[in-house]
Design a protein around this motif. Structure first.
Motif, PDB file in Angstrom:
ATOM      1  N   HIS A 210      49.174  50.734  35.565  1.00 15.01           N
ATOM      2  CA  HIS A 210      49.472  50.086  34.287  1.00 15.01           C
ATOM      3  C   HIS A 210      50.406  49.020  34.710  1.00 15.01           C
ATOM      4  O   HIS A 210      50.017  47.760  34.408  1.00 15.01           O
ATOM      5  CB  HIS A 210      50.034  51.323  32.869  1.00 15.01           C
ATOM      6  CG  HIS A 210      49.593  52.261  33.234  1.00 15.01           C
ATOM      7  ND1 HIS A 210      47.649  52.250  33.225  1.00 15.01           N
ATOM      8  CD2 HIS A 210      49.437  53.261  31.914  1.00 15.01           C
ATOM      9  CE1 HIS A 210      47.581  53.901  32.851  1.00 15.01           C
ATOM     10  NE2 HIS A 210      48.378  54.429  32.089  1.00 15.01           N
ATOM     11  N   GLU A 211      51.742  49.099  34.899  1.00 11.95           N
ATOM     12  CA  GLU A 211      52.829  48.047  34.973  1.00 11.95           C
ATOM     13  C   GLU A 211      51.808  46.693  36.516  1.00 11.95           C
ATOM     14  O   GLU A 211      52.250  45.765  36.343  1.00 11.95           O
ATOM     15  CB  GLU A 211      53.314  48.592  35.834  1.00 11.95           C
ATOM     16  CG  GLU A 211      54.479  49.110  35.480  1.00 11.95           C
ATOM     17  CD  GLU A 211      54.348  50.716  35.309  1.00 11.95           C
ATOM     18  OE1 GLU A 211      54.207  51.727  34.553  1.00 11.95           O
ATOM     19  OE2 GLU A 211      52.985  51.336  35.757  1.00 11.95           O
ATOM     20  N   ASP A 212      50.512  47.236  37.660  1.00 13.44           N
ATOM     21  CA  ASP A 212      50.013  46.437  38.438  1.00 13.44           C
ATOM     22  C   ASP A 212      49.514  45.488  37.728  1.00 13.44           C
ATOM     23  O   ASP A 212      49.168  44.937  37.731  1.00 13.44           O
ATOM     24  CB  ASP A 212      49.808  47.335  39.682  1.00 13.44           C
ATOM     25  CG  ASP A 212      51.110  47.587  40.366  1.00 13.44           C
ATOM     26  OD1 ASP A 212      52.003  47.741  39.940  1.00 13.44           O
ATOM     27  OD2 ASP A 212      50.509  48.776  40.420  1.00 13.44           O
ATOM     28  N   CYS A 213      48.403  45.842  36.782  1.00 10.41           N
ATOM     29  CA  CYS A 213      47.339  45.324  36.284  1.00 10.41           C
ATOM     30  C   CYS A 213      48.150  44.115  34.953  1.00 10.41           C
ATOM     31  O   CYS A 213      47.461  43.812  35.203  1.00 10.41           O
ATOM     32  CB  CYS A 213      46.610  46.388  34.939  1.00 10.41           C
ATOM     33  SG  CYS A 213      45.724  47.469  35.201  1.00 10.41           S
ATOM     34  N   VAL A 214      49.380  44.346  34.868  1.00 10.46           N
ATOM     35  CA  VAL A 214      50.175  43.254  33.754  1.00 10.46           C
ATOM     36  C   VAL A 214      50.126  42.581  34.042  1.00 10.46           C
ATOM     37  O   VAL A 214      50.191  40.947  33.732  1.00 10.46           O
ATOM     38  CB  VAL A 214      50.501  44.195  32.250  1.00 10.46           C
ATOM     39  CG1 VAL A 214      52.245  43.325  32.296  1.00 10.46           C
ATOM     40  CG2 VAL A 214      50.654  45.344  31.067  1.00 10.46           C
ATOM     41  N   ASN A 215      50.715  42.930  35.278  1.00 10.26           N
ATOM     42  CA  ASN A 215      51.143  41.830  35.971  1.00 10.26           C
ATOM     43  C   ASN A 215      50.686  41.129  36.633  1.00 10.26           C
ATOM     44  O   ASN A 215      50.837  39.632  37.890  1.00 10.26           O
ATOM     45  CB  ASN A 215      52.553  42.339  37.450  1.00 10.26           C
ATOM     46  CG  ASN A 215      53.628  42.185  36.727  1.00 10.26           C
ATOM     47  OD1 ASN A 215      54.609  42.165  36.418  1.00 10.26           O
ATOM     48  ND2 ASN A 215      54.250  43.778  36.022  1.00 10.26           N
ATOM     49  N   ILE A 216      49.086  41.371  37.486  1.00  3.46           N
ATOM     50  CA  ILE A 216      48.073  41.275  38.328  1.00  3.46           C
ATOM     51  C   ILE A 216      47.853  39.802  37.061  1.00  3.46           C
ATOM     52  O   ILE A 216      47.503  38.855  37.344  1.00  3.46           O
ATOM     53  CB  ILE A 216      47.386  41.561  38.915  1.00  3.46           C
ATOM     54  CG1 ILE A 216      47.571  42.724  39.820  1.00  3.46           C
ATOM     55  CG2 ILE A 216      45.785  41.119  39.069  1.00  3.46           C
ATOM     56  CD1 ILE A 216      46.662  43.780  39.899  1.00  3.46           C
ATOM     57  N   ILE A 217      47.441  40.294  36.245  1.00  2.00           N
ATOM     58  CA  ILE A 217      46.522  39.310  34.475  1.00  2.00           C
ATOM     59  C   ILE A 217      47.369  38.481  34.576  1.00  2.00           C
ATOM     60  O   ILE A 217      46.936  36.991  34.505  1.00  2.00           O
ATOM     61  CB  ILE A 217      46.464  40.136  33.417  1.00  2.00           C
ATOM     62  CG1 ILE A 217      45.519  41.412  33.533  1.00  2.00           C
ATOM     63  CG2 ILE A 217      46.258  39.650  32.767  1.00  2.00           C
ATOM     64  CD1 ILE A 217      44.968  42.626  32.408  1.00  2.00           C
ATOM     65  N   MET A 218      49.000  38.196  34.449  1.00  2.00           N
ATOM     66  CA  MET A 218      49.430  37.545  33.991  1.00  2.00           C
ATOM     67  C   MET A 218      49.912  36.295  35.799  1.00  2.00           C
ATOM     68  O   MET A 218      49.661  34.852  35.233  1.00  2.00           O
ATOM     69  CB  MET A 218      51.222  38.108  33.589  1.00  2.00           C
ATOM     70  CG  MET A 218      52.395  36.668  33.358  1.00  2.00           C
ATOM     71  SD  MET A 218      53.939  37.445  33.790  1.00  2.00           S
ATOM     72  CE  MET A 218      54.510  37.670  34.876  1.00  2.00           C
ATOM     73  N   LYS A 219      50.213  37.054  35.896  1.00  4.08           N
ATOM     74  CA  LYS A 219      49.578  35.849  37.646  1.00  4.08           C
ATOM     75  C   LYS A 219      48.822  34.980  37.691  1.00  4.08           C
ATOM     76  O   LYS A 219      48.641  33.874  38.604  1.00  4.08           O
ATOM     77  CB  LYS A 219      50.101  36.603  38.882  1.00  4.08           C
ATOM     78  CG  LYS A 219      51.850  37.092  39.063  1.00  4.08           C
ATOM     79  CD  LYS A 219      52.555  37.607  40.260  1.00  4.08           C
ATOM     80  CE  LYS A 219      53.267  38.858  40.054  1.00  4.08           C
ATOM     81  NZ  LYS A 219      53.979  39.015  41.291  1.00  4.08           N
TER      82      LYS A 219
END
Length: 158
Positions: free
Chosen positions: A96-105
């Motif tokens: 989950h944490e990776d998905c959120v950071n990928i979307i932001m980046k």
């Protein structure tokens, strides 16, 4: 105020009847358009209640509402391309944490916003809900401090 065809150049998905829904991570589907009000500071908010991705260990589906808030600079994300981009996580295996950071980046790379935050409200699985929050403020500006303030105050009730 209408937009000229030059201003809409590069917007290919909106209005197209031949859209392909990619089921593998596809940041290249994101499209941007010019912000007609770059001198105004204002929030744009997207609520995406049907986000899905896969657990990288078990392959089980994870479901979330993704909240995206940003203060645009020169460019803005086109909403249909954002929808297709988020759909492309359907078979993407990540935490989950990776998905959120990928979307932001990916959105930072697309738009270079003044400020952006992405919050994932994932539904509980195994009795635990995970709600990652990531944000960014343009370095050297007042938005860098805004990012710190909002990060430290995020979900302060917990």
């Amino acid at each position: 105020m209408t937009r000229s065809s030059d201003e809409l150049h590069g917007i290919t998905l909106l209005g197209s009847q031949n859209v392909s829904y990619r089921t593998e991570y596809a940041p290249e589907v994101l499209e941007a358009f010019d912000n007609k009000h770059p001198g105004n500071d204002y929030f744009v908010k997207f609520i995406c209640p049907e986000f899905t991705s896969l657990c990288p260990m078990t392959g089980q589906p994870d479901f979330a509402t993704i909240y995206i808030r940003y203060i645009p600079a020169e460019k803005m994300v086109e909403s249909k391309s954002l929808k297709l981009y988020l759909f492309s996580f359907r078979n993407h295996g990540d935490f989950h944490e990776d998905c959120v950071n990928i979307i932001m980046k990916d959105l930072i790379a697309l738009m270079q916003p003044k400020y952006i935050e992405v919050y994932g409200e994932f539904t509980p699985r195994g009795g635990i809900a995970i709600h990652p929050f990531a944000n960014y403020g343009r370095p050297g500006t007042e938005f860098e401090q805004l990012a710190k303030t909002r990060l430290f105050a995020h979900d302060a009730r917990a």
